[in-house]
Write an enzyme that holds these catalytic residues in place. Structure first.
Site, short mmCIF file in Angstrom:
data_model
loop_
_atom_site.label_atom_id
_atom_site.label_comp_id
_atom_site.label_asym_id
_atom_site.label_seq_id
_atom_site.Cartn_x
_atom_site.Cartn_y
_atom_site.Cartn_z
N LYS A 22 -12.08 2.91 11.82
CA LYS A 22 -11.20 2.23 12.79
C LYS A 22 -9.73 2.61 12.55
O LYS A 22 -9.01 2.95 13.47
CB LYS A 22 -11.35 0.71 12.66
N ASN A 23 -9.31 2.54 11.30
CA ASN A 23 -7.89 2.76 11.03
C ASN A 23 -7.47 4.22 11.17
O ASN A 23 -6.28 4.52 11.16
CB ASN A 23 -7.51 2.23 9.64
N ARG A 92 -2.23 -5.94 17.52
CA ARG A 92 -0.86 -5.78 17.03
C ARG A 92 -0.61 -4.38 16.49
O ARG A 92 0.51 -3.89 16.43
CB ARG A 92 -0.58 -6.83 15.96
N CYS A 116 0.76 -12.58 12.60
CA CYS A 116 -0.67 -12.55 12.86
C CYS A 116 -1.38 -13.32 11.77
O CYS A 116 -0.76 -13.96 10.93
CB CYS A 116 -1.19 -11.12 12.94
N ARG A 121 4.16 -9.95 10.43
CA ARG A 121 3.87 -8.51 10.44
C ARG A 121 5.10 -7.78 10.95
O ARG A 121 5.15 -7.34 12.11
CB ARG A 121 2.66 -8.27 11.33
N ASP A 306 -8.03 -4.19 2.34
CA ASP A 306 -9.08 -4.55 3.30
C ASP A 306 -10.45 -4.70 2.64
O ASP A 306 -11.35 -5.34 3.21
CB ASP A 306 -9.18 -3.49 4.41
N ILE A 328 -0.42 -6.68 -0.87
CA ILE A 328 0.05 -6.01 0.35
C ILE A 328 0.47 -7.05 1.41
O ILE A 328 1.57 -6.98 1.95
CB ILE A 328 -1.05 -5.10 0.95
N ARG A 398 -13.66 -6.38 15.99
CA ARG A 398 -12.54 -5.42 16.01
C ARG A 398 -12.81 -4.27 15.04
O ARG A 398 -12.27 -3.18 15.23
CB ARG A 398 -11.24 -6.11 15.61
C1 UD1 Z 1 -2.74 -0.75 7.99
C2 UD1 Z 1 -4.18 -1.02 8.35
C3 UD1 Z 1 -4.66 -2.33 7.74
C4 UD1 Z 1 -4.44 -2.29 6.24
C5 UD1 Z 1 -2.98 -1.94 5.93
C6 UD1 Z 1 -2.71 -1.76 4.44
C7 UD1 Z 1 -4.38 0.01 10.54
C8 UD1 Z 1 -4.59 -0.16 11.99
N1 UD1 Z 1 -4.29 -1.11 9.81
O1 UD1 Z 1 -1.97 -1.82 8.55
O2 UD1 Z 1 -6.05 -2.47 8.02
O3 UD1 Z 1 -4.70 -3.57 5.70
O4 UD1 Z 1 -2.63 -0.71 6.57
O5 UD1 Z 1 -3.54 -0.80 3.91
O6 UD1 Z 1 -4.36 1.12 10.02
N2 UD1 Z 1 5.67 -3.98 6.33
C9 UD1 Z 1 6.99 -4.34 6.50
N3 UD1 Z 1 7.71 -3.71 7.47
C10 UD1 Z 1 7.17 -2.75 8.27
C11 UD1 Z 1 5.82 -2.40 8.10
C12 UD1 Z 1 5.08 -3.03 7.11
O7 UD1 Z 1 7.51 -5.20 5.79
O8 UD1 Z 1 7.88 -2.22 9.14
C13 UD1 Z 1 4.85 -4.68 5.30
C14 UD1 Z 1 3.70 -5.48 5.92
O9 UD1 Z 1 4.11 -6.75 6.34
C15 UD1 Z 1 2.71 -5.53 4.79
C16 UD1 Z 1 2.91 -4.19 4.11
O10 UD1 Z 1 4.19 -3.71 4.51
O11 UD1 Z 1 3.05 -6.57 3.92
C17 UD1 Z 1 1.84 -3.16 4.44
O12 UD1 Z 1 1.81 -2.92 5.80
P1 UD1 Z 1 1.34 -1.53 6.42
O13 UD1 Z 1 1.01 -0.56 5.34
O14 UD1 Z 1 2.37 -1.13 7.41
O15 UD1 Z 1 0.02 -1.95 7.15
P2 UD1 Z 1 -0.38 -1.68 8.64
O16 UD1 Z 1 -0.03 -0.29 9.02
O17 UD1 Z 1 0.08 -2.80 9.50
#
Ligand code: UD1
Length: 419
Positions: A22-23, A92, A116, A121, A306, A328, A398
């Site tokens: 999925k990711n 999202r 979320c 997020r 995850d 995370i 999902r």
């Molecule tokens: C992706 C995965 C999700 C997985 C996560 C971490 C997808 C669709 N989803 O989510 O399943 O759990 O990676 O491996 O691929 N953060 C900020 N600012 C930002 C972006 C992120 O503070 O602009 C923080 C987030 O709140 C979180 C952390 O960074 O605490 C990790 O987020 P991120 O690695 O961006 O995860 P996603 O890409 O949302």
């Protein structure tokens, strides 16, 4: 409301195959927007999030075709750089379209992805990186309006304060057709990023990765390519956890064991025997699992956040107490309340969960609180004595394609009932 009815307590035995990741597929679908002509993606999992992405592409004006697990996307007539509020709310992670939309259309309009079920997020890292590459982005009453005054991104050196997966993907998508060279420091290193880079490279992008540094030489145009999505490492970890929790002996096939090489040692620690092959893992569980003394989630190559929920579910029936630390996301333990209804003994405080294994869980009526929390409930219900009814399946759907078919084939007594 559909529910999964599970009669637990039966060891899982046999082979279960995982789907495409999925990711990986979500950013790949966003990337097809950049490549002229018809891109073909194979091993696309039949998930509701994929359906959401295909709707987004169709709304842009792309030609989209889906036949079984193959999806074809042609963006040549696309001309509407907008994602509706409805689709942003539903998924999202659709923020991953932002970089590709701007690179394709020179502008993008979408709503802000608020908090979320995993806590706030934020997308500050995405926005500040895209601004460094030349984007002008305004935020107004929950709406984001972004444009590129010169029509193209400009290469720059960008350093991420945290190796965010989504931000790394957005930067890659912005930089591949930028004017000049982009150097991304402290980039995420998840296998899904490498898969995205592999597709973009097949489309003609120039990407060089060295650990957490990615160097991207922008090219004026990309041309469509054919690509096979990597296997879902979280689905693989979930099914291994289910086999372990039920005291089973099963093989997870069509997976990439290398992508879960920080997860597999924990199953060994729990006393499971593992046989690891190129594309499959056999797990033979002991009569009772040993505890996982300590598990902390980290960005890749650390233990994936995850996969923590399904392993925690297995740990609820292990012999002894273990400590789980989530590094995370802020708020990942909502599902724990549901596990308590099944007789689990767990205490949480902020990012820490202490799990005291019990001899057995009992089936109960529970609801999925989020995607991976839902997976934890399925694992727990398969191990529990008696019947569980799991509701709020839209979360589970999902990320897990038809889990009842795969699990039934390895001996689970599981079926979906519609209201
Ligand atoms: C992706 C995965 C999700 C997985 C996560 C971490 C997808 C669709 N989803 O989510 O399943 O759990 O990676 O491996 O691929 N953060 C900020 N600012 C930002 C972006 C992120 O503070 O602009 C923080 C987030 O709140 C979180 C952390 O960074 O605490 C990790 O987020 P991120 O690695 O961006 O995860 P996603 O890409 O949302």
């Amino acid at each position: 409301m559909s529910r999964l009815l599970i009669d637990g307590g039966y060891p899982l035995r046999g082979e279960i195959a995982v789907h495409g990741a999925k990711n990986a597929v979500l950013p790949l679908l966003a990337a097809t927007l950049l490549a002229d002509g018809e891109s073909v993606l194979h091993n696309v999992p039949p998930l509701s999030d994929v359906g959401g992405c295909l709707e987004i592409l169709t709304d842009f004006g792309c030609r989209v075709r889906q036949e079984g697990r193959t999806v074809t996307v042609c963006p040549d007539q696309a001309d509407k750089p907008v994602i509706s509020d409805r689709l942003m709310r539903r998924m999202r992670s659709s923020i991953v379209f932002l970089g590709a939309m701007m690179a394709r259309f020179g502008e993008a309009h979408l709503s802000y992805p608020g908090g979320c079920e995993l806590g706030p997020r934020p997308i500050d890292l995405h926005l500040s990186a895209l601004r460094q590459l030349g984007a002008v982005i305004t935020e107004e009453r929950g709406q984001l309006h972004a444009c590129l005054p010169d029509g193209r991104f400009h290469g720059e050196t960008v350093s991420l304060a945290f190796p965010s997966v989504g931000a790394t993907e957005n930067i890659l998508l912005a930089a591949v057709t930028a004017d000049g060279v982009t150097t991304l420091l402290n980039a995420a290193r998840e296998p899904e990023i490498s898969d995205l880079a592999a597709y973009l490279t097949a489309c003609g992008a120039h990407i060089h990765t060295d650990g957490g540094t990615i160097r991207i030489e922008g090219v004026p145009r990309l041309a469509a390519a054919e690509h096979t999505v990597i296997p879902d490492r979280i689905e693989a970890a979930t099914y291994l956890a289910a086999i372990a929790a039920t005291g089973g002996d099963g093989t997870v096939t069509a997976c990439c064991p290398q992508h879960i090489d920080t997860v597999l040692p924990l199953f060994s620690e729990m006393g499971c025997q593992l046989s690891v092959y190129a594309d499959r893992v056999r797990l033979k569980a002991p009569r009772r699992l040993k505890r996982i003394p300590y598990l902390r989630t980290m960005p890749y190559p650390g233990f994936p956040t995850d996969a923590a929920a399904p392993l925690l579910a297995a740990a609820t029936v292990a012999d002894g107490t273990g400590v789980f630390v989530e590094n995370i996301f802020e708020c990942r333990y909502k599902y724990v309340g549901e596990l308590l209804r099944m007789g689990a003994r767990i205490k949480t405080e902020g990012r820490v969960a202490v799990v005291e294994g019990v001899k057995s869980l009992s089936g109960a009526a529970v609801d999925c609180t989020d995607l991976r929390g839902g997976a934890a409930l399925v694992v727990a219900a398969l191990a529990a004595e008696g019947r569980s009814a799991i509701g709020e399946l839209q979360h589970l759907d999902r990320g897990y394609a038809d889990p009842e078919s795969g699990l039934s084939a390895i001996g689970a007594r599981i079926r979906r009932v519609d209201p």
